[in-house]
Design a protein around this motif. Structure first.
Motif, PDB file in Angstrom:
ATOM      1  N   ALA A 105       0.828  -1.383  -0.062  1.00 17.44           N
ATOM      2  CA  ALA A 105      -0.030   0.085  -0.011  1.00 17.44           C
ATOM      3  C   ALA A 105       0.778   1.162   0.084  1.00 17.44           C
ATOM      4  O   ALA A 105       1.978   1.201   0.728  1.00 17.44           O
ATOM      5  CB  ALA A 105      -0.891   0.146   1.233  1.00 17.44           C
ATOM      6  N   THR A 106       0.392   2.179  -0.852  1.00 18.58           N
ATOM      7  CA  THR A 106       0.977   3.464  -0.764  1.00 18.58           C
ATOM      8  C   THR A 106       0.008   4.545  -0.355  1.00 18.58           C
ATOM      9  O   THR A 106      -1.280   4.465  -0.730  1.00 18.58           O
ATOM     10  CB  THR A 106       1.405   3.957  -2.015  1.00 18.58           C
ATOM     11  N   VAL A 107       0.376   5.223   0.780  1.00 24.36           N
ATOM     12  CA  VAL A 107      -0.502   6.194   1.534  1.00 24.36           C
ATOM     13  C   VAL A 107       0.034   7.791   1.240  1.00 24.36           C
ATOM     14  O   VAL A 107       1.178   7.715   1.645  1.00 24.36           O
ATOM     15  CB  VAL A 107      -0.950   6.013   2.740  1.00 24.36           C
ATOM     16  N   LYS A 108      -0.537   8.740   0.600  1.00 22.37           N
ATOM     17  CA  LYS A 108       0.001  10.009   0.580  1.00 22.37           C
ATOM     18  C   LYS A 108      -0.505  10.746   1.948  1.00 22.37           C
ATOM     19  O   LYS A 108      -1.642  10.722   2.382  1.00 22.37           O
ATOM     20  CB  LYS A 108      -0.651  10.630  -0.405  1.00 22.37           C
ATOM     21  N   VAL A 109       0.178  11.549   2.347  1.00 21.74           N
ATOM     22  CA  VAL A 109       0.167  12.162   3.684  1.00 21.74           C
ATOM     23  C   VAL A 109       0.768  13.343   3.501  1.00 21.74           C
ATOM     24  O   VAL A 109       1.946  13.938   2.967  1.00 21.74           O
ATOM     25  CB  VAL A 109       1.140  11.545   4.972  1.00 21.74           C
ATOM     26  N   PHE A 139       8.147  17.425  -6.326  1.00 17.34           N
ATOM     27  CA  PHE A 139       7.340  18.652  -6.574  1.00 17.34           C
ATOM     28  C   PHE A 139       6.259  18.813  -5.943  1.00 17.34           C
ATOM     29  O   PHE A 139       5.052  19.506  -6.250  1.00 17.34           O
ATOM     30  CB  PHE A 139       7.046  18.810  -8.207  1.00 17.34           C
ATOM     31  N   SER A 140       6.249  18.276  -4.635  1.00 18.46           N
ATOM     32  CA  SER A 140       4.736  18.020  -3.937  1.00 18.46           C
ATOM     33  C   SER A 140       5.135  18.478  -2.415  1.00 18.46           C
ATOM     34  O   SER A 140       6.059  17.967  -1.981  1.00 18.46           O
ATOM     35  CB  SER A 140       4.101  16.908  -4.197  1.00 18.46           C
ATOM     36  N   ALA A 141       4.314  18.852  -1.471  1.00 21.89           N
ATOM     37  CA  ALA A 141       4.264  18.861  -0.272  1.00 21.89           C
ATOM     38  C   ALA A 141       3.720  17.449   0.365  1.00 21.89           C
ATOM     39  O   ALA A 141       3.998  17.152   1.450  1.00 21.89           O
ATOM     40  CB  ALA A 141       2.934  19.986   0.258  1.00 21.89           C
ATOM     41  N   TRP A 142       3.212  16.511  -0.483  1.00 20.70           N
ATOM     42  CA  TRP A 142       2.900  15.208   0.037  1.00 20.70           C
ATOM     43  C   TRP A 142       4.059  14.379   0.340  1.00 20.70           C
ATOM     44  O   TRP A 142       5.070  14.405  -0.517  1.00 20.70           O
ATOM     45  CB  TRP A 142       1.812  14.811  -0.870  1.00 20.70           C
ATOM     46  N   HIS A 143       3.993  13.508   1.408  1.00 18.27           N
ATOM     47  CA  HIS A 143       4.877  12.536   1.776  1.00 18.27           C
ATOM     48  C   HIS A 143       4.127  11.061   1.267  1.00 18.27           C
ATOM     49  O   HIS A 143       2.886  11.083   1.440  1.00 18.27           O
ATOM     50  CB  HIS A 143       5.342  12.491   3.148  1.00 18.27           C
ATOM     51  N   GLY A 144       4.977  10.175   1.087  1.00 15.20           N
ATOM     52  CA  GLY A 144       4.562   8.952   0.741  1.00 15.20           C
ATOM     53  C   GLY A 144       4.835   7.927   1.797  1.00 15.20           C
ATOM     54  O   GLY A 144       6.070   8.168   2.313  1.00 15.20           O
ATOM     55  N   LEU A 145       3.989   7.092   2.109  1.00 20.40           N
ATOM     56  CA  LEU A 145       4.239   6.126   3.315  1.00 20.40           C
ATOM     57  C   LEU A 145       4.029   4.631   2.409  1.00 20.40           C
ATOM     58  O   LEU A 145       2.620   4.668   1.742  1.00 20.40           O
ATOM     59  CB  LEU A 145       3.308   6.225   4.311  1.00 20.40           C
ATOM     60  N   ASN A 146       4.947   3.865   2.365  1.00 17.42           N
ATOM     61  CA  ASN A 146       4.786   2.511   1.700  1.00 17.42           C
ATOM     62  C   ASN A 146       4.656   1.291   2.552  1.00 17.42           C
ATOM     63  O   ASN A 146       5.957   1.460   3.216  1.00 17.42           O
ATOM     64  CB  ASN A 146       5.952   2.540   0.541  1.00 17.42           C
ATOM     65  N   VAL A 147       3.693   0.634   2.607  1.00 18.16           N
ATOM     66  CA  VAL A 147       3.781  -0.518   3.615  1.00 18.16           C
ATOM     67  C   VAL A 147       3.044  -1.697   3.019  1.00 18.16           C
ATOM     68  O   VAL A 147       2.151  -1.635   2.122  1.00 18.16           O
ATOM     69  CB  VAL A 147       3.069  -0.073   4.989  1.00 18.16           C
ATOM     70  N   ASP A 148       3.414  -2.817   3.614  1.00 18.47           N
ATOM     71  CA  ASP A 148       2.742  -4.136   3.284  1.00 18.47           C
ATOM     72  C   ASP A 148       1.715  -4.360   4.327  1.00 18.47           C
ATOM     73  O   ASP A 148       1.933  -4.295   5.355  1.00 18.47           O
ATOM     74  CB  ASP A 148       3.761  -5.393   3.113  1.00 18.47           C
ATOM     75  N   VAL A 149       0.544  -4.549   3.729  1.00 13.71           N
ATOM     76  CA  VAL A 149      -0.690  -5.068   4.556  1.00 13.71           C
ATOM     77  C   VAL A 149      -1.251  -6.389   3.952  1.00 13.71           C
ATOM     78  O   VAL A 149      -1.611  -6.621   2.710  1.00 13.71           O
ATOM     79  CB  VAL A 149      -1.818  -3.847   4.353  1.00 13.71           C
ATOM     80  N   PRO A 150      -1.199  -7.356   4.954  1.00 11.32           N
ATOM     81  CA  PRO A 150      -1.836  -8.632   4.785  1.00 11.32           C
ATOM     82  C   PRO A 150      -3.260  -8.513   4.268  1.00 11.32           C
ATOM     83  O   PRO A 150      -4.185  -7.586   4.446  1.00 11.32           O
ATOM     84  CB  PRO A 150      -1.825  -9.264   6.200  1.00 11.32           C
ATOM     85  N   ARG A 151      -3.487  -9.635   3.562  1.00 12.44           N
ATOM     86  CA  ARG A 151      -5.100  -9.675   3.214  1.00 12.44           C
ATOM     87  C   ARG A 151      -6.033  -9.503   4.190  1.00 12.44           C
ATOM     88  O   ARG A 151      -5.853  -9.979   5.300  1.00 12.44           O
ATOM     89  CB  ARG A 151      -5.468 -10.983   2.257  1.00 12.44           C
ATOM     90  N   ARG A 152      -7.035  -8.800   3.974  1.00 11.62           N
ATOM     91  CA  ARG A 152      -8.251  -8.623   4.822  1.00 11.62           C
ATOM     92  C   ARG A 152      -7.790  -8.073   6.319  1.00 11.62           C
ATOM     93  O   ARG A 152      -8.432  -8.306   7.230  1.00 11.62           O
ATOM     94  CB  ARG A 152      -9.142  -9.821   4.811  1.00 11.62           C
ATOM     95  N   MET A 153      -6.530  -7.574   6.411  1.00 13.75           N
ATOM     96  CA  MET A 153      -6.009  -7.125   7.577  1.00 13.75           C
ATOM     97  C   MET A 153      -5.766  -5.382   7.473  1.00 13.75           C
ATOM     98  O   MET A 153      -6.169  -4.832   6.695  1.00 13.75           O
ATOM     99  CB  MET A 153      -4.787  -7.703   7.845  1.00 13.75           C
TER     100      MET A 153
END
Length: 167
Positions: A105-109, A139-153
């Protein structure tokens, strides 16, 4: 938003009627999915510990639900939702994978819009304490958080200014 009135609690029945084949998974799954909806996961052993570590007992916490478009957080991954509990200098992101397969998963923060300062903010796995890198867009004020998330978790990640972190 803020919860109106009393805090909503949902009781975890899988913990009360234990089944060795599936209860451990269901109890763990229950906690993250309930917190992503701004409810308290009642009747399990690790919620009080997580709440204390994340300082979820403060009165000034705002909730950012996954079902509303946000200028602070955004999932970039199909079938992955992100909600957050936020207060000055602290945030907890609840990253929930609704798919039947594990997801990277990638989440922008937007740290500044969460009340956090880039360069002075730590991100960490709320359960293990493992530090997680926040990658800033060129070129953005957003930061990226990349994490592995198990199925249905789910996975929970905290962020705090280093100057405000208690230990």
């Amino acid at each position: 938003g803020r919860n109106l009135g009393a805090a909503a609690m949902i009781m975890c029945q899988a913990d009360r009627h234990w089944n060795d084949a599936w209860s451990e998974f269901c109890v763990q799954q229950f906690v993250g999915w309930v917190l992503a909806h701004d409810c308290l996961p009642e009747s399990n052993l690790f919620w009080p510990v997580l709440a204390a570590e994340m300082e979820m007992w403060h009165d000034d916490i705002d909730f950012l639900p996954y079902w509303r478009k946000s200028e602070q957080i955004e999932s970039q991954t199909k079938d992955v939702l992100v909600s957050a509990h936020v207060r000055a200098e602290h945030a907890v992101l609840w990253i929930v994978n609704t798919a039947d397969q594990a997801r990277s998963a990638t989440v922008k923060v937007r740290l500044d819009r969460l009340g956090l300062e880039a360069g002075k903010t730590l991100a960490f796995d709320a359960e293990t304490g493992e530090k997680i890198e926040l990658k800033r867009g060129i070129f953005s004020a957003w930061h990226g958080l990349n994490v592995d998330v198990p199925r249905r978790m789910w996975r929970a990640f905290g962020s705090a200014w280093m100057s405000s972190w208690p230990w």
